[in-house]
Design a protein around this motif. Structure first.
Motif, PDB file in Angstrom:
ATOM      1  N   VAL A  45       0.853  -1.184   0.000  1.00  0.00           N
ATOM      2  CA  VAL A  45       0.000   0.000   0.000  1.00  0.00           C
ATOM      3  C   VAL A  45       0.892   1.239   0.000  1.00  0.00           C
ATOM      4  CG1 VAL A  45      -1.900  -1.159   1.188  1.00  0.00           C
ATOM      5  CG2 VAL A  45      -0.157   0.028   2.530  1.00  0.00           C
ATOM      6  N   THR A  46       0.327   2.322  -0.499  1.00  0.00           N
ATOM      7  CA  THR A  46       1.064   3.579  -0.538  1.00  0.00           C
ATOM      8  C   THR A  46       0.836   4.340   0.759  1.00  0.00           C
ATOM      9  OG1 THR A  46       0.826   3.707  -2.948  1.00  0.00           O
ATOM     10  CG2 THR A  46       1.410   5.728  -1.788  1.00  0.00           C
ATOM     11  N   ASP A  93      -4.816   5.502   7.270  1.00  0.00           N
ATOM     12  CA  ASP A  93      -5.984   4.628   7.199  1.00  0.00           C
ATOM     13  C   ASP A  93      -5.785   3.483   6.208  1.00  0.00           C
ATOM     14  OD1 ASP A  93      -5.958   6.007   4.851  1.00  0.00           O
ATOM     15  OD2 ASP A  93      -8.000   6.811   5.021  1.00  0.00           O
ATOM     16  N   ARG A  94      -4.539   3.146   5.865  1.00  0.00           N
ATOM     17  CA  ARG A  94      -4.294   2.082   4.899  1.00  0.00           C
ATOM     18  C   ARG A  94      -4.142   0.712   5.548  1.00  0.00           C
ATOM     19  NH1 ARG A  94      -3.197   3.589  -0.109  1.00  0.00           N
ATOM     20  NH2 ARG A  94      -4.161   1.541  -0.429  1.00  0.00           N
ATOM     21  N   VAL A  95      -4.450   0.608   6.829  1.00  0.00           N
ATOM     22  CA  VAL A  95      -4.389  -0.674   7.525  1.00  0.00           C
ATOM     23  C   VAL A  95      -5.687  -1.434   7.264  1.00  0.00           C
ATOM     24  CG1 VAL A  95      -4.169  -1.820   9.755  1.00  0.00           C
ATOM     25  CG2 VAL A  95      -2.889   0.285   9.307  1.00  0.00           C
ATOM     26  N   THR A  99      -5.781  -6.812   9.320  1.00  0.00           N
ATOM     27  CA  THR A  99      -4.650  -6.409  10.147  1.00  0.00           C
ATOM     28  C   THR A  99      -5.133  -5.823  11.464  1.00  0.00           C
ATOM     29  OG1 THR A  99      -3.293  -5.968   8.188  1.00  0.00           O
ATOM     30  CG2 THR A  99      -2.585  -4.961  10.256  1.00  0.00           C
ATOM     31  N   ARG A 100      -6.185  -5.020  11.405  1.00  0.00           N
ATOM     32  CA  ARG A 100      -6.762  -4.470  12.634  1.00  0.00           C
ATOM     33  C   ARG A 100      -7.185  -5.586  13.571  1.00  0.00           C
ATOM     34  NH1 ARG A 100      -8.394   0.881  13.014  1.00  0.00           N
ATOM     35  NH2 ARG A 100      -9.905   0.225  14.586  1.00  0.00           N
ATOM     36  N   TYR A 163       2.550  -5.511  16.875  1.00  0.00           N
ATOM     37  CA  TYR A 163       3.004  -4.470  15.960  1.00  0.00           C
ATOM     38  C   TYR A 163       2.982  -4.996  14.530  1.00  0.00           C
ATOM     39  CZ  TYR A 163       7.420  -7.072  16.145  1.00  0.00           C
ATOM     40  OH  TYR A 163       8.369  -8.062  16.085  1.00  0.00           O
ATOM     41  N   ILE A 164       2.898  -4.087  13.583  1.00  0.00           N
ATOM     42  CA  ILE A 164       2.966  -4.451  12.172  1.00  0.00           C
ATOM     43  C   ILE A 164       4.431  -4.678  11.809  1.00  0.00           C
ATOM     44  CG2 ILE A 164       2.507  -3.684   9.815  1.00  0.00           C
ATOM     45  CD1 ILE A 164       0.161  -2.060  10.910  1.00  0.00           C
TER      46      ILE A 164
END
Length: 215
Positions: A45-46, A93-95, A99-100, A163-164
């Motif tokens: 994602v950007t 907001d690209r999560v 993933t959330r 964590y991501i």
């Protein structure tokens, strides 16, 4: 005399090989960062850099395991053996919803996400945009990363235990490359050391024959 010359040549081998294998930036020349990122990433994602803030908390990785934590980027010596990663916090907001879910966040929770990024592989600009894979979530469990994430939590008022992870596979690939570089250095030095006595014997033999002819 042979022993003395052998020590001189051995010193020359060391002096020549150390700069060649440990000072030369082989990663810039031979390590294909784009290929490693493509092979180890899922959905990219950007990310706008205005939404990605560095924390100054660094985690040094050996293969896929953290080995130390620093509050500043460590010196160049570490980079010979370990890959540098840094915690960032992402407020965009690209999560994805998946993933959330894996981060165990409530839907109402709009706090930024801790993201561990392999700084040695990804070129993180000061401004603009960057492509990242924000789909992998890692959970700290009595590791050095636990201490690093705790520092991030204190600094940004968070309470994350997950964590991501945008670091582990990329760090592993980079350290595998560095391991091959060190192996090549050792093998080259061993071959050179084996060749030195042979070369010395040849030189001495040629000189003796020359002296005998002149005598």
């Amino acid at each position: 005399m042979v022993s003395r010359r052998g020590r001189v040549f051995l010193l020359l081998v060391i002096l020549l090989n150390v700069p060649l294998f440990f000072v030369m930036p082989w990663e810039r020349i031979l390590f294909d960062k784009e290929k490693v990122i493509a092979e180890n990433s899922g959905d990219m994602v950007t990310v706008d850099m205005r939404e990605l803030e560095p924390t100054g908390v660094y985690v040094w990785m050996e293969d896929d395991k953290p080995v130390s934590v620093e509050n500043k980027r460590p010196n160049w010596f570490y980079s010979i053996f370990y890959s540098c990663t840094q915690f960032y916090v992402y407020s965009g907001d690209r999560v994805s919803e998946e993933t959330r879910m894996f981060t165990m966040r409530d839907l109402e929770d709009d706090n930024p996400y801790p993201v561990l990024i392999a700084d040695d592989v990804f070129t993180v600009p000061d401004s603009g945009k960057i492509e990242l894979d924000l789909s992998t979530v890692n959970r700290v469990s009595m590791t050095i990363t636990d201490n690093a994430l705790e520092e991030v939590n204190k600094k940004f008022g968070l309470s994350d235990r997950r964590y991501i992870d945008c670091a582990t596979p990329y760090s592993k690939a980079l350290n595998e490359f560095r391991g091959k570089r060190i192996t090549a250095c050792v093998v080259t030095a061993c071959v050179e050391c084996l060749m030195i006595p042979i070369l010395l014997l040849i030189i001495i033999s040629v000189r003796r024959k020359k002296q005998q002819r002149e005598g």
